[in-house]
Design a protein around this motif. Structure first.
Motif, PDB file in Angstrom:
ATOM      1  N   PRO A 124       0.822  -1.207   0.000  1.00 41.84           N
ATOM      2  CA  PRO A 124       0.000   0.000   0.000  1.00 41.84           C
ATOM      3  C   PRO A 124       0.859   1.261   0.000  1.00 41.84           C
ATOM      4  O   PRO A 124       1.932   1.293   0.598  1.00 41.84           O
ATOM      5  CB  PRO A 124      -0.786  -0.117   1.310  1.00 41.84           C
ATOM      6  N   LYS A 125       0.356   2.281  -0.682  1.00 42.81           N
ATOM      7  CA  LYS A 125       1.121   3.521  -0.847  1.00 42.81           C
ATOM      8  C   LYS A 125       1.576   4.155   0.464  1.00 42.81           C
ATOM      9  O   LYS A 125       2.682   4.668   0.544  1.00 42.81           O
ATOM     10  CB  LYS A 125       0.303   4.511  -1.670  1.00 42.81           C
ATOM     11  N   PRO A 126       0.746   4.159   1.528  1.00 47.05           N
ATOM     12  CA  PRO A 126       1.221   4.813   2.758  1.00 47.05           C
ATOM     13  C   PRO A 126       2.544   4.271   3.272  1.00 47.05           C
ATOM     14  O   PRO A 126       3.328   5.011   3.836  1.00 47.05           O
ATOM     15  CB  PRO A 126       0.097   4.529   3.760  1.00 47.05           C
ATOM     16  N   PHE A 127       2.804   2.981   3.036  1.00 48.07           N
ATOM     17  CA  PHE A 127       4.042   2.418   3.566  1.00 48.07           C
ATOM     18  C   PHE A 127       5.265   2.997   2.874  1.00 48.07           C
ATOM     19  O   PHE A 127       6.300   3.192   3.488  1.00 48.07           O
ATOM     20  CB  PHE A 127       4.033   0.892   3.442  1.00 48.07           C
ATOM     21  N   GLN A 186       5.236   5.975   1.534  1.00 47.74           N
ATOM     22  CA  GLN A 186       5.290   7.371   1.968  1.00 47.74           C
ATOM     23  C   GLN A 186       5.935   7.531   3.328  1.00 47.74           C
ATOM     24  O   GLN A 186       6.467   8.583   3.658  1.00 47.74           O
ATOM     25  CB  GLN A 186       3.873   7.956   2.023  1.00 47.74           C
ATOM     26  N   MET A 187       5.853   6.478   4.152  1.00 47.48           N
ATOM     27  CA  MET A 187       6.416   6.571   5.493  1.00 47.48           C
ATOM     28  C   MET A 187       7.935   6.615   5.477  1.00 47.48           C
ATOM     29  O   MET A 187       8.547   7.063   6.434  1.00 47.48           O
ATOM     30  CB  MET A 187       6.017   5.340   6.305  1.00 47.48           C
ATOM     31  N   TYR A 241      10.007   9.657   6.608  1.00 42.94           N
ATOM     32  CA  TYR A 241       9.838  10.002   8.023  1.00 42.94           C
ATOM     33  C   TYR A 241      10.594   9.014   8.904  1.00 42.94           C
ATOM     34  O   TYR A 241      11.290   9.412   9.845  1.00 42.94           O
ATOM     35  CB  TYR A 241       8.360  10.014   8.408  1.00 42.94           C
TER      36      TYR A 241
END
Lengths: 393, 399
Positions: B361-364, B366-367, B370
């Motif tokens: 999934p894209k959020p991973f 994006q993380m 950070y």
């Protein structure tokens, strides 16, 4: 990269009240100047509506007073979270992310895990309400503990780490409930499901205290007040609170006095995160849709900094400051609903200005000293005028 | 020390020797970093899909990494971050921490679009965005340098202030939370330098695609990103930003102004003793940072996009702070880190379509910036050391 001691140091009550009131007054003056500038460029605001719906309507309508108390609740939690970290010399600006994670995981617990587990005795008020609160506290606490641990053991600056944790929280929430294709906990019952969890079990919902006045005011406000008293006792009367303050005032001295500063730092950040997480949990448990929606906490986590600054980190001051900011939030909400001539975000600018002036004690100090000087000067003049004999002497 | 440890040391020293060779060393280093970038999503994918054949995965990933369009997208995604991060480096080197870069970018983006709509001149719009950013930087400076406010709190307040201001102004000016779509004439359009009459003919000799038919090196060049083509397809602000990297690097590390700024960040008292006007240099750094952040916002609103939305910055100001930390408070480091973060943004767009059986999934993805920043700050990756007196206001009465 350390906190200014000015913010932690205890001030006299009179001084802190003066500073708080002055920074609010300065913020209001600044925003009036801004409105005048807008008017100059023909971006006219309807001032009558601003006063009518932003101030008068709030104070006269019981529904709006209940709304103001409703906004006060999360502000108490996020304000306390910032204040308790301040006491230990730490700056927790991750309240936003901790609230988000607290709300998200308690919503998942009460909406997905327990009701769908099929175990009936768990789906009762007496079990579900305490565990949901606990889950929110633990989830927020873990989110706060990570920066605390890294600060204590690896020397990572907690401000930057908490900012990163805020951004991580958004991504965690996006993964868990944000997308139709991969999110495991997205609400699947309604067709226009949009970045939200399922509705939490009715057993976990907090019932409104005065259903005939407002559906939004519930027991969580009083839990917040109880928490304020508990935190006050923790800070002033217990061993842990003493150590916390010692670390906050001078961590080197505390270390050489035998206090385990690393443990205190980690635990304080965990407690701070947990309290912020509770703010998110109660928003989920007590507000109408009874689900976690991405972005439902707005900027309440950051507003906690304002609350804590105005209250000068005193637990009881936080109640008053949270009421003030609750008033502003309800005011913005009311303006948004009732009128179209005034942008409600004006009140967010006001909040930011209050933070700016409260974070800059030097401005208000200068004004206070100028006022005292003027007062003494006038007094002297007055005495001279009223007492002609003094002049001859 | 066990035998295993010794072997490890030997391996390390061999690798270390290889990495020190002039030309091959940096290329090898870059390849190792890229290989880590390739492997990380593969491991993540095991959790979400299962083990997939590594060889086709590697082939597809590497061709994606080295493709021209990913390079192009990387530049476009990275430049707003890069400008802001370079400004932030100046800021923090002068001992002032600025969390408000996100808000300054937002105001820059708004002012850029507003001015472009009113005047129709993107250059003037970019200038106004820079001025607006500079003013916000100045406000931050007045509060945190002159009035010795808590810098982090003021930064948070500037973020909230900018968000509120932008919303109010959008509501008053456009009666909506977003701007109307800009006329393409009013924004910085892509240059397409290769299609220009004379310059294009000259530039053509520097593109890789011109040599694809050459027998030996042609097939090899075909596998690499075509840098000149990618650059010539960007809008002008991106080229300006890339040009600013060496200029700002020289300003901070090779001139007396830069030396003074760096001394102030380490020890303002010593700097003052040496006769440096501490506050003047701090103001210079803070305003420069605001100007660059404003330009970064404008790059996003009138360069990459052609309208303003209230959530358009989306944490890029914070990523810029992450980039400057990751770059260890140097201009080149901040620029490199921004480009890497931009690469992740670009890869995230293309992963699912370009790689078979890829379901992370894209959020991973994006993380990753950070998480990388948290690791860098905690000393797990390399060593990052902030300027010593950062966050503390300069007080001449202290010793």
């Amino acid at each position: 990269m350390s906190l200014q001691i000015d913010l932690i140091k205890a001030k006299s009550l009179k001084e802190s009240i003066y500073t708080a009131i002055l920074s609010i007054i300065l913020a209001i003056i600044t925003i009036l100047v801004m409105i005048t500038i807008f008017n100059f460029y023909n971006l006219t605001l309807n001032m009558d509506n601003l006063i009518e719906y932003g101030v008068r309507d709030i104070l006269s309508n019981p529904e709006n007073i209940a709304g103001m108390l409703y906004w006060t609740t999360p502000l108490i939690f996020s304000g306390l979270a910032v204040a308790i970290a301040f006491k230990a010399g730490l700056f927790n600006i991750g309240g936003q992310g901790q609230m988000m994670i607290g709300g998200l995981f308690s919503a998942i617990w009460a909406a997905e895990i327990i009701p769908k587990s099929g175990i009936n005795f768990m789906n009762t008020k007496i079990f579900l309400i305490p565990t949901t609160i606990l889950i929110g506290f633990i989830a927020g606490g873990i989110w706060g503990m990570i920066p605390g641990y890294l600060k204590a053991h690896r020397g990572a600056h907690e401000v930057i780490v908490t900012i990163m944790m805020n951004l991580l929280a958004i991504n965690v929430a996006t993964y868990l409930i944000g997308s139709n294709s991969y999110s495991p906990f997205l609400d699947k019952t309604s067709k226009d499901a949009h970045s939200q969890t399922d509705k939490i079990s009715p057993e976990a919902q907090l019932q409104p205290l005065f259903p005939e006045v407002s559906s939004r005011l519930n027991i969580s406000l009083f839990l917040g007040v109880v928490l304020i008293i508990l935190i006050y006792i923790l800070i002033t009367k217990t061993n842990f609170g003493y150590k916390m303050r010692a670390v906050g005032l001078n961590s080197i001295a505390a270390e050489s006095a035998g206090i385990d500063t690393k443990k205190i730092t980690t635990l304080t950040m965990a407690l701070s995160g947990g309290i912020a997480g509770l703010g998110g949990t109660f928003m989920v448990m007590g507000t109408y849709p009874f689900r976690y929606q991405i972005g439902m906490e707005g900027t309440l986590g950051f507003d906690g900094i304002a609350v804590s600054l105005i209250a000068q980190n005193s637990p009881f001051g936080i109640l008053i400051a949270a009421l003030f900011f609750g008033f502003l939030s309800q005011s913005a909400y009311n303006i948004d609903i009732k009128t179209e001539d005034v942008p409600p975000d004006l009140l967010y600018i006001l909040q930011a200005l209050v933070i700016i002036f409260a974070a800059t004690p030097l401005i208000s100090k200068k004004i206070i000293s100028q006022l005292v000087y003027t007062k003494n000067f006038l007094k002297k003049k007055w005495n001279q005028a009223s007492d002609p004999t003094e002049e001859k002497q | 020390m066990t035998i295993n440890n010794l072997k490890e040391l030997q391996l390390k020293s061999k690798l270390g020797k290889l990495l020190k060779i002039p030309v091959i060393g940096p290329i090898l280093k870059l390849m190792i970093i890229l290989e880590v970038i390739v492997l990380f999503p593969y491991i993540l994918n095991i959790f979400f899909y299962g083990v997939i054949y590594p060889i086709p995965y590697h082939r597809q990933m590497w061709s994606l990494l080295l493709s021209t369009f990913v390079f192009e997208q990387t530049l476009r995604a990275a430049i707003p971050i890069l400008l802001t991060a370079m400004g932030g480096t100046f800021n923090e080197r002068a001992g002032v921490i600025n969390i408000g870069l996100e808000g300054i970018m937002l105001v820059g983006a708004w002012v850029g679009v507003y001015t472009a709509i009113i005047t129709g001149d993107p250059w003037f719009a970019a200038l106004m965005a820079m001025i607006a950013g500079g003013i916000l930087g100045l406000i931050h400076g007045i509060l945190s340098i002159t009035f010795k406010a808590e810098q982090i709190t003021v930064g948070v307040a500037i973020n909230l202030f900018a968000l509120g201001l932008v919303k109010v102004l959008s509501e008053l000016v456009w009666q909506a939370q977003y701007s109307p779509q800009l006329d393409p004439e009013y924004k910085f359009q892509r240059l397409y330098l290769l299609k220009k009459p004379i310059l294009g003919n000259i530039l053509k000799y520097f593109t890789f695609s011109n040599y694809y038919t050459v027998p030996v090196i042609g097939p090899f060049l075909m596998k690499l990103p075509d840098i000149v083509t990618a650059l010539s397809n960007q809008h002008i602000l991106i080229l300006i930003a890339l040009g600013l990297i060496p200029i700002l690097h020289i300003l901070l590390f090779k001139t007396s102004i830069g030396l003074r700024i760096r001394v102030i960040g380490e020890n303002p008292q010593a700097a003052a003793t040496a006769g440096i006007a501490v506050k003047r240099y701090q103001f210079f750094a803070v305003i420069l940072s605001g100007v660059l952040a404003g330009l970064g916002g404008a790059t996003l609103s009138i360069g990459n996009n052609s309208s303003f939305k209230e959530n358009m910055i989306g944490g890029r100001g914070f990523i810029a702070i992450a980039a400057l930390i990751f770059g260890n408070w140097t201009i080149i480091g901040a620029a490199t880190a921004s480009l890497f973060f931009g690469l992740f943004i670009a890869l995230n767009i293309n992963f699912n379509s370009a790689v078979d059986h890829f379901y992370v999934p894209k959020p991973f993805i994006q993380m990753i910036p950070y998480l990388a920043t948290i690791f860098a700050l905690s000393g797990f990756i390399g060593k990052s050391r902030p300027p010593k007196s950062i966050g503390k206001p300069y007080d001449p009465s202290e010793d």
